[in-house]
Design an enzyme around this catalytic site. Structure first.
Site, PDB file in Angstrom:
ATOM      1  NE  ARG A  10     -59.192 -22.647   8.266  1.00 52.25           N
ATOM      2  CZ  ARG A  10     -58.137 -21.634   8.086  1.00 52.25           C
ATOM      3  NH1 ARG A  10     -56.892 -22.324   8.691  1.00 52.25           N
ATOM      4  NH2 ARG A  10     -58.192 -20.522   7.551  1.00 52.25           N
ATOM      5  CE  LYS A  42     -76.721 -35.071  15.028  1.00 56.25           C
ATOM      6  NZ  LYS A  42     -78.180 -35.184  15.229  1.00 56.25           N
ATOM      7  CD  GLU A  55     -83.236 -36.750  24.295  1.00 56.38           C
ATOM      8  OE1 GLU A  55     -83.100 -37.781  23.762  1.00 56.38           O
ATOM      9  OE2 GLU A  55     -83.348 -35.599  24.000  1.00 56.38           O
ATOM     10  CE  LYS A  94     -75.646 -39.389  20.283  1.00 56.49           C
ATOM     11  NZ  LYS A  94     -76.033 -38.052  20.654  1.00 56.49           N
ATOM     12  CD  GLU A  98     -79.383 -37.051  11.882  1.00 56.97           C
ATOM     13  OE1 GLU A  98     -78.647 -36.537  13.127  1.00 56.97           O
ATOM     14  OE2 GLU A  98     -80.181 -36.438  11.484  1.00 56.97           O
ATOM     15  NE  ARG A 109     -75.592 -38.607  15.606  1.00 59.46           N
ATOM     16  CZ  ARG A 109     -74.597 -37.870  15.924  1.00 59.46           C
ATOM     17  NH1 ARG A 109     -73.539 -38.051  15.463  1.00 59.46           N
ATOM     18  NH2 ARG A 109     -74.389 -37.222  17.194  1.00 59.46           N
ATOM     19  CG  ASN A 121     -82.886 -36.306  15.669  1.00 60.29           C
ATOM     20  OD1 ASN A 121     -82.425 -35.931  16.559  1.00 60.29           O
ATOM     21  ND2 ASN A 121     -82.154 -36.263  14.447  1.00 60.29           N
ATOM     22  CG  HIS A 124     -85.306 -35.190  19.098  1.00 61.75           C
ATOM     23  ND1 HIS A 124     -85.762 -36.274  19.796  1.00 61.75           N
ATOM     24  CD2 HIS A 124     -84.353 -34.858  19.885  1.00 61.75           C
ATOM     25  CE1 HIS A 124     -85.017 -36.517  20.845  1.00 61.75           C
ATOM     26  NE2 HIS A 124     -84.049 -35.618  20.881  1.00 61.75           N
ATOM     27  CG  HIS A 176     -86.123 -29.976  17.623  1.00 64.77           C
ATOM     28  ND1 HIS A 176     -85.335 -30.154  16.587  1.00 64.77           N
ATOM     29  CD2 HIS A 176     -85.610 -30.108  18.850  1.00 64.77           C
ATOM     30  CE1 HIS A 176     -84.393 -30.835  17.396  1.00 64.77           C
ATOM     31  NE2 HIS A 176     -84.358 -30.817  18.535  1.00 64.77           N
ATOM     32  CG  HIS A 205     -83.927 -31.109  24.182  1.00 64.41           C
ATOM     33  ND1 HIS A 205     -84.146 -30.798  22.927  1.00 64.41           N
ATOM     34  CD2 HIS A 205     -83.143 -32.364  24.226  1.00 64.41           C
ATOM     35  CE1 HIS A 205     -83.696 -31.813  22.087  1.00 64.41           C
ATOM     36  NE2 HIS A 205     -83.388 -32.636  22.914  1.00 64.41           N
TER      37      HIS A 205
HETATM   38  P1  NAD Z   1     -78.961 -27.430  30.345  1.00 64.17           P
HETATM   39  O1  NAD Z   1     -77.420 -27.584  29.794  1.00 64.17           O
HETATM   40  O2  NAD Z   1     -79.513 -26.170  30.085  1.00 64.17           O
HETATM   41  O3  NAD Z   1     -78.862 -27.878  31.935  1.00 64.17           O
HETATM   42  C1  NAD Z   1     -80.007 -27.780  32.635  1.00 64.17           C
HETATM   43  C2  NAD Z   1     -80.133 -26.860  33.833  1.00 64.17           C
HETATM   44  O4  NAD Z   1     -79.425 -27.766  34.956  1.00 64.17           O
HETATM   45  C3  NAD Z   1     -79.192 -25.883  33.806  1.00 64.17           C
HETATM   46  O5  NAD Z   1     -79.827 -24.788  34.508  1.00 64.17           O
HETATM   47  C4  NAD Z   1     -77.828 -26.310  34.580  1.00 64.17           C
HETATM   48  O6  NAD Z   1     -77.257 -25.048  34.743  1.00 64.17           O
HETATM   49  C5  NAD Z   1     -78.320 -27.013  35.405  1.00 64.17           C
HETATM   50  N1  NAD Z   1     -77.533 -28.007  35.963  1.00 64.17           N
HETATM   51  C6  NAD Z   1     -76.626 -28.848  35.014  1.00 64.17           C
HETATM   52  N2  NAD Z   1     -75.972 -29.697  35.836  1.00 64.17           N
HETATM   53  C7  NAD Z   1     -76.552 -29.547  36.882  1.00 64.17           C
HETATM   54  C8  NAD Z   1     -75.970 -30.358  38.334  1.00 64.17           C
HETATM   55  N3  NAD Z   1     -75.369 -31.233  38.440  1.00 64.17           N
HETATM   56  N4  NAD Z   1     -76.711 -29.905  39.339  1.00 64.17           N
HETATM   57  C9  NAD Z   1     -77.528 -28.569  39.243  1.00 64.17           C
HETATM   58  N5  NAD Z   1     -77.873 -28.028  38.233  1.00 64.17           N
HETATM   59  C10 NAD Z   1     -77.251 -28.678  37.068  1.00 64.17           C
HETATM   60  O7  NAD Z   1     -79.660 -28.553  29.666  1.00 64.17           O
HETATM   61  P2  NAD Z   1     -79.606 -30.075  29.166  1.00 64.17           P
HETATM   62  O8  NAD Z   1     -80.974 -30.614  29.577  1.00 64.17           O
HETATM   63  O9  NAD Z   1     -78.380 -30.874  29.858  1.00 64.17           O
HETATM   64  O10 NAD Z   1     -79.327 -29.746  27.725  1.00 64.17           O
HETATM   65  C11 NAD Z   1     -80.248 -29.331  26.798  1.00 64.17           C
HETATM   66  C12 NAD Z   1     -79.429 -29.090  25.580  1.00 64.17           C
HETATM   67  O11 NAD Z   1     -78.832 -30.099  24.858  1.00 64.17           O
HETATM   68  C13 NAD Z   1     -80.246 -28.298  24.508  1.00 64.17           C
HETATM   69  O12 NAD Z   1     -79.935 -27.392  23.890  1.00 64.17           O
HETATM   70  C14 NAD Z   1     -80.301 -29.466  23.458  1.00 64.17           C
HETATM   71  O13 NAD Z   1     -80.481 -28.922  22.010  1.00 64.17           O
HETATM   72  C15 NAD Z   1     -79.072 -30.135  23.506  1.00 64.17           C
HETATM   73  N6  NAD Z   1     -78.737 -31.540  23.000  1.00 64.17           N
HETATM   74  C16 NAD Z   1     -77.801 -31.618  22.285  1.00 64.17           C
HETATM   75  C17 NAD Z   1     -77.545 -33.003  21.649  1.00 64.17           C
HETATM   76  C18 NAD Z   1     -76.415 -33.158  20.857  1.00 64.17           C
HETATM   77  O14 NAD Z   1     -76.146 -34.273  20.525  1.00 64.17           O
HETATM   78  N7  NAD Z   1     -75.338 -32.201  20.861  1.00 64.17           N
HETATM   79  C19 NAD Z   1     -78.617 -33.904  21.985  1.00 64.17           C
HETATM   80  C20 NAD Z   1     -79.870 -33.635  22.893  1.00 64.17           C
HETATM   81  C21 NAD Z   1     -79.660 -32.373  23.446  1.00 64.17           C
HETATM   82  N1  GLY Z   2     -79.259 -36.415  19.917  1.00 68.07           N
HETATM   83  C1  GLY Z   2     -79.149 -36.728  18.401  1.00 68.07           C
HETATM   84  C2  GLY Z   2     -77.789 -37.209  17.790  1.00 68.07           C
HETATM   85  O1  GLY Z   2     -77.076 -37.036  18.609  1.00 68.07           O
HETATM   86  O2  GLY Z   2     -77.690 -37.562  16.631  1.00 68.07           O
END
Ligand code: NAD
Ligand code: GLY
Length: 376
Positions: free
Chosen positions: A136, A158, A200, A242, A252, A256, A260, A263, A267, A280
């Site tokens: 939990r 998130k 972003e 942020k 949100e 917040r 998006n 997005h 999406h 993304h």
């Molecule tokens: P990712 O985590 O897939 O990383 C992208 C690629 O880069 C991967 O292949 C990874 O292994 C590689 N990589 C990472 N760091 C590296 C480095 N320093 N050197 C070489 N390679 C590296 O993608 P991302 O763009 O970081 O994140 C996208 C994800 O984040 C999506 O799933 C999206 O939904 C999520 N997201 C979440 C939020 C949130 O608020 N939680 C906000 C925006 C996006």
């Molecule tokens: N990436 C959108 C949020 O964190 O609310």
């Protein structure tokens, strides 16, 4: 006015280490964000934020050979295990999170365990989700290594995974204990991923920080060249925006949602193309141009405003149009699955002006159809 001033004077920063620090203010769940080159292997970054003695570092196959050893060297004195997951958005699912639970249970981690996410948004979102659910809720620390995760996904709590029928549809709010951003990790990031992160970064300028948007117009080349000083600055300014939004509206219910921008369209693109085929940030870029186009049709943005946004995305080599083959019904069907849809009503983030976003309901369906690509 801050243009033309030495960049470090803008927001301060430690004069010796160059480290910048921010706080996400959430009462007794407040936490710091540290931004500096080289802090990945500095024990002082982690020590105050680790609960108990059991630490599980979760990363993926790509990051492990690059940065896992450096991070673990900072954790001497703790009982540290590592878990290396497969890389890719297609693995951001409940089955992969199950691997984290399996390890935590098999190795008898208890409630004072701390999970550390080392990697991009996929690793961070899954690790955070596992931390939210395990017994939990246990502590976790974000060590983001993509630009996108450094400016967005690691901050704000998130967490979650994708479902075959919708992106990020299974998840929880669970704030980290700290966010540790080492800008040196960006030296190995593929160019396409850097660009995706810039989408972003640009978003913050568009939704609430017009000065930052102008700064980006002036300095985007320094960021594309990965100039460390400019990267620290852009990450700091993005995280500051942020953190302010999250502190105001953690769950949100209001402002917040403006984070998006682009997005809902984005999406839909990701889901139609198959997760992982469009990054993304690439989908957010094309989606933001669609939101800008609709804002122009509503009389809020001028042609010149839309041109400035397009110009900045194009300089970052980001897509500014939806993928060929996606028709209006593909968009509408997927957009209705968006988490912002309330009681069957689509809500979209649009731009009242450059630097000011609005969450809009009752969108004129004729204008929306004009923004969507024509039927195939
Ligand atoms: P990712 O985590 O897939 O990383 C992208 C690629 O880069 C991967 O292949 C990874 O292994 C590689 N990589 C990472 N760091 C590296 C480095 N320093 N050197 C070489 N390679 C590296 O993608 P991302 O763009 O970081 O994140 C996208 C994800 O984040 C999506 O799933 C999206 O939904 C999520 N997201 C979440 C939020 C949130 O608020 N939680 C906000 C925006 C996006
Ligand atoms: N990436 C959108 C949020 O964190 O609310």
């Amino acid at each position: 006015m801050y243009f033309g001033q030495p960049i470090n004077k803008l927001f301060g920063g430690d004069p010796i280490t160059g480290m910048k620090k921010l706080s996400v203010d959430l009462g007794d769940r407040s936490y710091p964000i540290y931004i500096a080159p080289g802090i990945l292997s500095d024990p002082a970054s982690y020590l105050p934020h680790i609960k108990g003695s059991q630490v599980l570092v979760i990363t993926n196959q790509t990051i492990a050979p690059l940065y896992l050893k450096q991070l673990c060297s900072a954790l001497a004195g703790f009982s540290v295990s590592t878990l290396i997951l497969p890389d890719g958005e297609e693995h951001k699912n409940i089955e992969t999170v199950q691997q984290i639970f399996d390890r935590l249970l098999k190795d008898k981690y208890n409630r004072t365990a701390t999970l550390i996410a080392l990697g991009g948004g996929v690793t961070g979102d899954m690790t955070g989700f596992a931390a939210a659910c395990y017994q939990r809720g246990v502590a976790f620390i974000q060590v983001p290594t993509t630009l996108l995760s450094q400016v967005d996904s690691s901050v704000g709590g998130k967490t979650g995974v994708n479902h075959p029928l919708g992106k990020n549809m299974i998840g929880a709010f669970h704030q980290p204990n700290a966010v540790i951003i080492d800008t040196e990790t960006l030296t190995t990031l593929p160019e396409k991923e850097l660009s995706a992160g810039l989408a972003e970064v640009i978003k913050y300028g568009l939704i609430r920080d017009p000065e930052f948007f102008e700064w980006l117009e002036d300095n985007i080349n320094h960021l594309l060249e990965r100039d460390n000083e400019y990267l620290v600055e852009a990450i700091f300014r993005s995280c500051k925006n942020k953190a302010e939004v999250v502190a105001e509206d953690e769950f949100e219910s209001g402002v917040r949602a403006t984070l998006n921008l682009g997005h809902t369209f984005g999406h839909a693109i990701e889901a139609c193309q198959g997760y992982g085929n469009w990054l993304h940030g690439e989908a957010v870029s094309a989606g933001t141009m669609m939101a800008a186009d609709l804002s122009r049709r509503m009389g809020w943005l001028s042609d010149d405003d839309v041109g400035r946004i397009m110009n900045l995305f194009e300089k970052c080599r980001l897509p500014t149009r939806p993928p060929i083959g996606m028709g209006p019904d593909d968009f509408l069907q997927k957009m209705m699955l968006d988490k912002k849809v309330l009681d069957g009503n689509l809500r979209l983030v649009l731009l009242k002006s450059l630097g000011e976003a609005r969450v809009c309901v009752d969108i004129d369906p004729v204008l929306l159809r004009e923004t969507l690509p024509p039927p195939n």
